[in-house]
Design an enzyme around this catalytic site. Structure first.
Site, short mmCIF file in Angstrom:
data_model
loop_
_atom_site.label_atom_id
_atom_site.label_comp_id
_atom_site.label_asym_id
_atom_site.label_seq_id
_atom_site.Cartn_x
_atom_site.Cartn_y
_atom_site.Cartn_z
N HIS A 136 0.88 -1.29 -0.38
CA HIS A 136 0.02 -0.55 -0.26
C HIS A 136 1.01 1.81 -0.02
O HIS A 136 1.85 2.16 0.62
CB HIS A 136 -0.87 0.05 1.30
CG HIS A 136 -1.75 0.90 1.38
ND1 HIS A 136 -1.69 2.57 1.72
CD2 HIS A 136 -3.62 0.94 1.39
CE1 HIS A 136 -2.65 2.64 1.71
NE2 HIS A 136 -4.13 2.18 1.71
N ASP A 213 3.46 -4.66 7.88
CA ASP A 213 1.88 -3.48 7.86
C ASP A 213 1.04 -4.85 7.55
O ASP A 213 0.79 -5.96 6.81
CB ASP A 213 2.01 -2.84 6.12
CG ASP A 213 0.64 -2.32 5.98
OD1 ASP A 213 -0.17 -2.32 6.82
OD2 ASP A 213 0.40 -1.73 5.40
N GLN A 216 -4.70 -5.11 7.09
CA GLN A 216 -5.53 -6.16 6.11
C GLN A 216 -5.15 -7.22 6.68
O GLN A 216 -6.14 -8.27 6.83
CB GLN A 216 -5.46 -6.42 4.77
CG GLN A 216 -5.19 -5.35 3.92
CD GLN A 216 -6.71 -4.73 4.05
OE1 GLN A 216 -7.19 -4.69 4.05
NE2 GLN A 216 -6.96 -3.22 3.30
N LYS A 239 -10.39 -0.75 10.50
CA LYS A 239 -10.51 -2.20 10.00
C LYS A 239 -10.84 -3.22 10.51
O LYS A 239 -11.08 -4.80 10.22
CB LYS A 239 -9.38 -2.23 8.75
CG LYS A 239 -8.97 -0.91 7.44
CD LYS A 239 -8.25 -1.67 6.91
CE LYS A 239 -6.94 -0.23 6.25
NZ LYS A 239 -8.00 0.91 5.07
N CYS A 377 -5.13 2.99 -3.87
CA CYS A 377 -3.14 3.49 -3.08
C CYS A 377 -2.39 2.32 -3.49
O CYS A 377 -1.49 2.15 -2.34
CB CYS A 377 -3.38 3.10 -1.64
SG CYS A 377 -4.75 5.06 -1.01
#
Lengths: 419, 163
Positions: A136, A213, A216, A239, A377
């Site tokens: 991302h 990261d 998600q 999220k 993104c």
């Protein structure tokens, strides 16, 4: 006891009572354009259930004041709840030490904290930072800024046609100049689950720290910092069924103690004179100013909610949804799924022949179906696959087969309009 | 709430399928690139100005149906028009798409009023306006334009021209 026939019908193949779970989410009762809302944009932001919303209200109506400050009842209560939230999240991600949990405003903020605190201190001229094609923008741009400032180099792990990282190429990129590997746990654009555990082990073999990261991953899978052994892990509240404006950076205390503070201000100091300021110990060192207290406490409630449903149950249900959606969309002539990795989270990116994703999105919205359209993104991913954009359906545990059917019917309508 | 079935009507779908004036003029006097970084819409506009009038105009690029149809219908509308008349159409189209111009009132847009429904789709307005921004840029000797930042059609004034 043997469940009745109707009870059996209500329980999805994953074993979740989805109808009962859906009743917890007020927003899912909305109608859009005269149709029931079919919310398939969970990878952008998920919805909040009533118990989590209630926690927000309870904090603000009975517990709120500033933390780490005054000696009065509310300040002490707010401080206790805020620190309890930190402990709860430390347990949620199986961190070894709650001081390794830093509240940020989100994943982007968390990555920027590491780019500033670690990158600017430990990356020098000629050094290298390894990223992947799947990142991302928020796990690209902060590192480009560090690289530009320090005259360092960005190296990028390529992906194959299924959207999987090519592990041998990753290994080749690791070397004596590598100062950090920064990789997404799950690709937001394609859903690919990256082999972060193996990547971390390989990097550590050469003494290289790794940032993951996890934006998600947090809503879909068990987060286990001790098993992963990552040096940094970032994720967002909104999220994973919590509020916006809150996120977490997990960092190994050994690194956090060596890093420079990100923001200066109150609460991140031990003492201030105009001659010298002594910084606070972790995690306070990285939490300058009044943090989003209500959001942090509510995020802990979201973690409780997810734990209450059971991450295994969630995984089973979402796997079933993704398999069903993949199968149904694959049956549509003229529709192609982008990202066909063997290991995927519940994300389905697709393109419809001859129809731009934005037209797909606008026409699906007419049917009450919310998907994300665009580059997500993640422009390097789009460039890799030679497309400007995709439409993306992303699922949560509250989605159903019937909603997949609504998506598929919507795509058929799009094709009919553009016939 | 917008009725998008009204938006995706036959005239727009037809221009999307068979865009008019598709291509690049070999003897263009003016040229500009238009780009919408949010969705990746991109087009190149070439035009030949003769005696301060649009003698020929062509475009090509990659975009959604709204953008492509808007570009196609624009090239038809401005062909043969004076520079000032073309600039006036740019202004009127932008006002129509952003809801500042009443399609029932006086204007010179003709069939372009099919884009009136854009006002209810703020996320798509820029798709429709991009070709017109690009035309404006070309007429004013700007090499490129974008739908973002200073050039954001939702806020920015059109500088120069007949605005």
């Amino acid at each position: 006891m043997i469940p009745s026939r109707t009870e059996l019908k209500r329980v999805a193949p994953g074993g979740l009572d989805v109808e009962r779970i859906r009743a917890d989410f007020p927003i899912l009762k909305l109608r859009v354009n005269g149709k029931p809302l079919v919310y398939l944009d969970n990878a952008a932001s998920s919805q909040m259930p009533q118990p989590v919303l209630d926690r927000w209200i309870r904090y603000l109506t009975t517990q709120h004041s500033n933390i780490h400050r005054a000696v009065h009842y509310l300040s002490e209560t707010a401080t206790a709840e805020y620190e309890a939230a930190r402990r709860k999240l430390a347990a949620f991600i199986n961190a070894g030490d709650e001081r390794e949990v830093i509240f940020t405003t989100g994943t982007t903020d968390a990555i920027n904290l590491v780019a500033h605190g670690y990158g600017r201190k430990f990356v020098g001229a000629g050094d290298e930072i390894v990223l992947t094609t799947l990142e991302h923008h928020s796990n690209i741009v902060p590192w480009q800024m560090v690289a530009e400032e320090k005259d360092a180099r960005i190296r990028v792990v390529p992906v194959n046609d299924r959207g999987e990282l090519i592990f041998e190429e990753y290994l080749k990129l690791l070397g004596p100049r590598t100062r950090l590997v920064a990789v997404g746990h799950v690709s937001n654009a394609l859903g690919t689950i990256n082999p972060v555990r193996e990547m971390i082990a390989a990097a550590h073999g050469q003494g290289i720290p790794v940032l993951v990261d996890g934006a998600q991953a947090a809503p879909h899978m068990q987060l286990d910092m001790r098993a992963l052994d990552c040096d940094f892990y970032a994720f967002s509240g909104h999220k994973m069924f919590g509020p916006t404006g809150i996120g977490v950076l997990y960092g190994k205390s050994a690194w956090l103690e060596k890093m420079q503070p990100y923001k200066g201000g109150g609460d991140m100091i031990l003492s201030v004179t105009f001659e010298k300021t002594v910084y606070n110990v972790i995690p306070g060192k990285f939490e300058a100013g009044t943090p989003p207290i209500a959001a942090a406490i509510t995020l802990a409630a979201a973690a409780d909610y997810v734990t209450g449903i059971g991450i295994e149950q969630i995984h089973a249900h979402e796997t079933d949804l993704l398999d069903y959606a993949t199968d149904q969309v694959n049956r549509l002539p003229g529709v192609r799924i982008v990202g066909t990795a063997e290991k995927k989270a519940a994300v389905l990116s697709f393109v419809v022949d001859g129809v731009h994703p934005h037209d797909v999105g606008t026409l699906l919205n007419e049917e009450g179906v919310a998907v994300r359209t665009g580059h997500h993104c993640a422009q390097p991913v789009m460039q890799r696959f030679g497309i400007p954009a995709t439409s993306r359906a992303s699922f949560a545990f509250y989605n159903t087969h019937a909603e997949v059917d609504a998506l598929v019917a919507g795509i058929r309508k799009v094709q009919k309009v553009f016939r | 709430m917008a009725d998008t079935k009204q938006l995706y009507q036959e005239v727009i779908l037809d221009h999307n399928r068979k865009p008019r004036n598709w291509g690049m003029l070999a003897d263009a006097t003016h040229r500009a690139e238009g780009h919408n970084p949010l969705c990746g819409d991109h087009l190149t506009l070439t035009l030949r100005l003769r005696d301060e009038a649009v003698d020929a105009v062509q475009f090509q690029g990659e975009s959604c149906a709204i953008c492509k149809a808007s570009a196609s219908m624009m090239t038809v509308a401005v062909s043969g028009k004076s520079r000032d008349d073309a600039e006036r159409l740019v202004q009127e189209f932008r006002d129509l798409a952003t809801g500042k111009l009443d399609a029932a009132g006086p204007h010179h847009l003709g069939r372009l009023t099919v884009f009136a429904g854009m006002r209810d789709l703020p996320t798509r307005v820029k798709c429709a306006i991009l070709p017109w921004h690009t035309l404006h840029a070309a007429l004013n000797e700007e090499a490129s334009t974008t739908t973002e930042a200073e050039a954001d059609p939702m806020h920015a004034p059109i500088i120069g021209g007949a605005g």
